[in-house]
Design an enzyme around this catalytic site. Structure first.
Site, PDB file in Angstrom:
ATOM      1  N   THR A   1       0.827  -1.215   0.000  1.00  0.00           N
ATOM      2  CA  THR A   1       0.000   0.000   0.000  1.00  0.00           C
ATOM      3  C   THR A   1       0.859   1.263   0.000  1.00  0.00           C
ATOM      4  O   THR A   1       1.998   1.237   0.459  1.00  0.00           O
ATOM      5  CB  THR A   1      -0.890  -0.019   1.269  1.00  0.00           C
ATOM      6  OG1 THR A   1      -1.440   1.276   1.479  1.00  0.00           O
ATOM      7  CG2 THR A   1      -0.098  -0.361   2.516  1.00  0.00           C
ATOM      8  N   ASP A   2       0.266   2.366  -0.450  1.00  0.00           N
ATOM      9  CA  ASP A   2       0.984   3.644  -0.371  1.00  0.00           C
ATOM     10  C   ASP A   2       1.013   4.177   1.069  1.00  0.00           C
ATOM     11  O   ASP A   2       1.724   5.140   1.362  1.00  0.00           O
ATOM     12  CB  ASP A   2       0.354   4.690  -1.309  1.00  0.00           C
ATOM     13  CG  ASP A   2      -1.102   5.021  -0.999  1.00  0.00           C
ATOM     14  OD1 ASP A   2      -1.708   4.340  -0.130  1.00  0.00           O
ATOM     15  OD2 ASP A   2      -1.643   5.957  -1.617  1.00  0.00           O
ATOM     16  N   GLU A   3       0.245   3.531   1.973  1.00  0.00           N
ATOM     17  CA  GLU A   3       0.209   4.015   3.357  1.00  0.00           C
ATOM     18  C   GLU A   3       1.547   3.816   4.065  1.00  0.00           C
ATOM     19  O   GLU A   3       1.793   4.422   5.110  1.00  0.00           O
ATOM     20  CB  GLU A   3      -0.937   3.354   4.133  1.00  0.00           C
ATOM     21  CG  GLU A   3      -2.288   3.658   3.499  1.00  0.00           C
ATOM     22  CD  GLU A   3      -3.481   3.345   4.385  1.00  0.00           C
ATOM     23  OE1 GLU A   3      -3.347   3.406   5.608  1.00  0.00           O
ATOM     24  OE2 GLU A   3      -4.543   3.040   3.820  1.00  0.00           O
TER      25      GLU A   3
ATOM     26  N   TYR B   1      -1.679  -0.710  11.015  1.00  0.00           N
ATOM     27  CA  TYR B   1      -1.822  -1.355   9.697  1.00  0.00           C
ATOM     28  C   TYR B   1      -0.641  -1.023   8.791  1.00  0.00           C
ATOM     29  O   TYR B   1       0.033  -1.914   8.274  1.00  0.00           O
ATOM     30  CB  TYR B   1      -3.134  -0.909   9.027  1.00  0.00           C
ATOM     31  CG  TYR B   1      -3.175  -1.208   7.537  1.00  0.00           C
ATOM     32  CD1 TYR B   1      -3.179  -2.523   7.077  1.00  0.00           C
ATOM     33  CD2 TYR B   1      -3.195  -0.168   6.599  1.00  0.00           C
ATOM     34  CE1 TYR B   1      -3.195  -2.797   5.705  1.00  0.00           C
ATOM     35  CE2 TYR B   1      -3.217  -0.441   5.234  1.00  0.00           C
ATOM     36  CZ  TYR B   1      -3.217  -1.755   4.794  1.00  0.00           C
ATOM     37  OH  TYR B   1      -3.223  -2.033   3.448  1.00  0.00           O
TER      38      TYR B   1
ATOM     39  N   LYS C   1       2.393  -3.390   7.260  1.00  0.00           N
ATOM     40  CA  LYS C   1       2.644  -3.559   5.818  1.00  0.00           C
ATOM     41  C   LYS C   1       4.070  -3.124   5.477  1.00  0.00           C
ATOM     42  O   LYS C   1       4.742  -3.761   4.665  1.00  0.00           O
ATOM     43  CB  LYS C   1       1.634  -2.754   4.992  1.00  0.00           C
ATOM     44  CG  LYS C   1       0.217  -3.282   4.998  1.00  0.00           C
ATOM     45  CD  LYS C   1       0.066  -4.675   4.405  1.00  0.00           C
ATOM     46  CE  LYS C   1       0.292  -4.720   2.909  1.00  0.00           C
ATOM     47  NZ  LYS C   1      -0.016  -6.070   2.350  1.00  0.00           N
TER      48      LYS C   1
END
Ligand SMILES: NC(=O)c1ccc[n+]([C@@H]2O[C@H](COP(=O)([O-])OP(=O)(O)OC[C@H]3O[C@@H](n4cnc5c(N)ncnc54)[C@H](O)[C@@H]3O)[C@@H](O)[C@H]2O)c1
Length: 358
Positions: free
Chosen positions: A134-136, A160, A164
């Site tokens: 993810t870009d998070e 989260y 990741k």
């Protein structure tokens, strides 16, 4: 024809990928999925009877289970999507995120490494493990004109995104240390059909139809870059087929929208497409919008520079936000049985009869 192994294939993006692989390629697909609350075999119903499709209910934390599936199906590539994926849940209970996203990814890497070491040379050179992230992991952006690139330093904010980020580091370390061929993709927010109703877009549609409040965090000014899930599935297939081992590709939709704007767009579409389903006395769905206390650590803006995948692999999204969001609302209106079975819990019972093994 290749054998694909897709972890998390009963989830939102995983099921879109599996439907894409079965519908648009000749490859065989085996899904490995634990079927947590987020896994739904009904999302795989369109491909369930295809002879090129198989399903294995296995936890990626179960090394013996993974070894068995790898030995049985002999995959040419692994696309790893299994994860705990909901930020709010990671704040309430981070442990499952550590177990699946970090320890589970570690177990998968070890199983893949041993499997890959035992492969015949010709197939070994073609093998790839594609980690879907993810870009998070990059944290957030505060300006309005900077973008995440493949070299942006990691600065995750939530349990989260930290889990990741950890899994991305593990995957890259397994290549650097053990030579396991890997590719990583980091993608922006997805939306589209079969999206679990706890996420902003499906939650808004379903609450609106039920005449319930439409919760918007803070003042709704958080910006996300939205990508239609079928565009993501096509991007993942492009990367796994033509990407270079060891590389990272960012995937984004070039569709930055404030959360409030997204909710308002959904309300306006529902006014157009489902005016008769408005609760009595409601003249427009927008009147259901309710601002709620912001999520702790809420990232302000995410935006992806997807230039590398466009330049090197020729992928660009096909859907604009306007076309994708309209398709999404139409899908939820046409498929109430899919989301109602989640709301009433029956989707979990349905699993019992559905598992298949090739
Ligand atoms: N949804 C997004 O906007 C988005 C954006 C970028 C990246 N991603 C990443 O893409 C992947 C898929 O996201 P999603 O939105 O489809 O998630 P999802 O929550 O809809 O699906 C996750 C799937 O993984 C399965 N799963 C969970 N734990 C497992 C375990 N221990 N073993 C085996 N299976 C397990 C679940 O049953 C479910 O089918 C995730 O890795 C996520 O981090 C998601």
């Amino acid at each position: 024809m290749k054998q694909f192994l897709v972890t998390g294939g009963a989830g939102f993006i995983g099921s879109a990928l599996v439907r894409f692989l079965i519908d648009h390629t000749e490859h065989q697909v085996v899904v490995v999925d634990k079927l947590t609350y987020a896994g739904n075999l009904a999302s795989l119903a369109p491909v369930q009877h295809n002879p090129r499709f198989a399903f294995e209910q296995v936890d990626i934390g179960d090394r013996a289970g993974l070894d068995r599936v790898l030995a049985q199906y002999q995959p040419d590539c692994i696309m790893h999507l299994a994860a705990e994926s909901h930020v709010d849940r990671s704040i309430d209970g981070p442990m499952a995120f550590i177990e699946t996203n970090i320890v589970g990814t570690y177990q998968l890497l070890e199983a893949a490494r041993h499997y890959w070491n035992g492969m015949a040379d010709a197939r070994k050179q073609q093998f790839i493990l594609h980690h879907i992230s993810t870009d998070e992991v990059f944290g957030d952006l505060h300006g309005t004109d900077d973008f995440f690139t493949e070299t942006t330093p990691y600065a995750p904010s939530s349990p989260y995104s930290a889990s990741k980020a950890s899994s991305d580091h593990l995957v890259r370390a397994w290549m650097r240390t053990y030579g396991l061929p890997i590719i990583v993709t980091n993608c922006s927010n997805n939306y589209g059909p079969y999206h679990f109703p706890e996420k902003l877009i499906p939650l808004t549609i379903i609450n609106a139809l039920a005449g319930k409040p439409l919760p918007v965090y803070g003042n709704g000014s958080q910006i996300r870059d939205w990508l239609y899930v079928e565009d993501h599935a096509r991007a993942l297939y492009t990367v796994v087929s033509s990407g270079k081992s060891g590389e990272t590709y960012n995937i984004g939709g070039h569709n930055e929208r404030r959360n409030l704007e997204v909710v308002e767009t959904l309300c306006d579409l529902l006014d157009e497409l489902a005016p008769q389903q408005r609760a009595a006395g409601l003249t427009r769905y927008r009147d259901l919008i309710t601002f709620v206390t912001d999520r702790p650590g809420h990232d302000l803006r995410y935006a992806i520079d997807a230039g590398k995948i466009a330049r090197e692999l020729g992928w660009t999204p096909q859907e604009t936000f306007e076309s994708g969001i309209r398709k999404t609302v139409e899908w939820y209106l046409a498929n109430p049985e899919w989301w109602q079975s989640i709301l009433n819990g029956s989707y979990r019972a349905e699993r019992l009869g559905l598992t298949t093994s090739r």
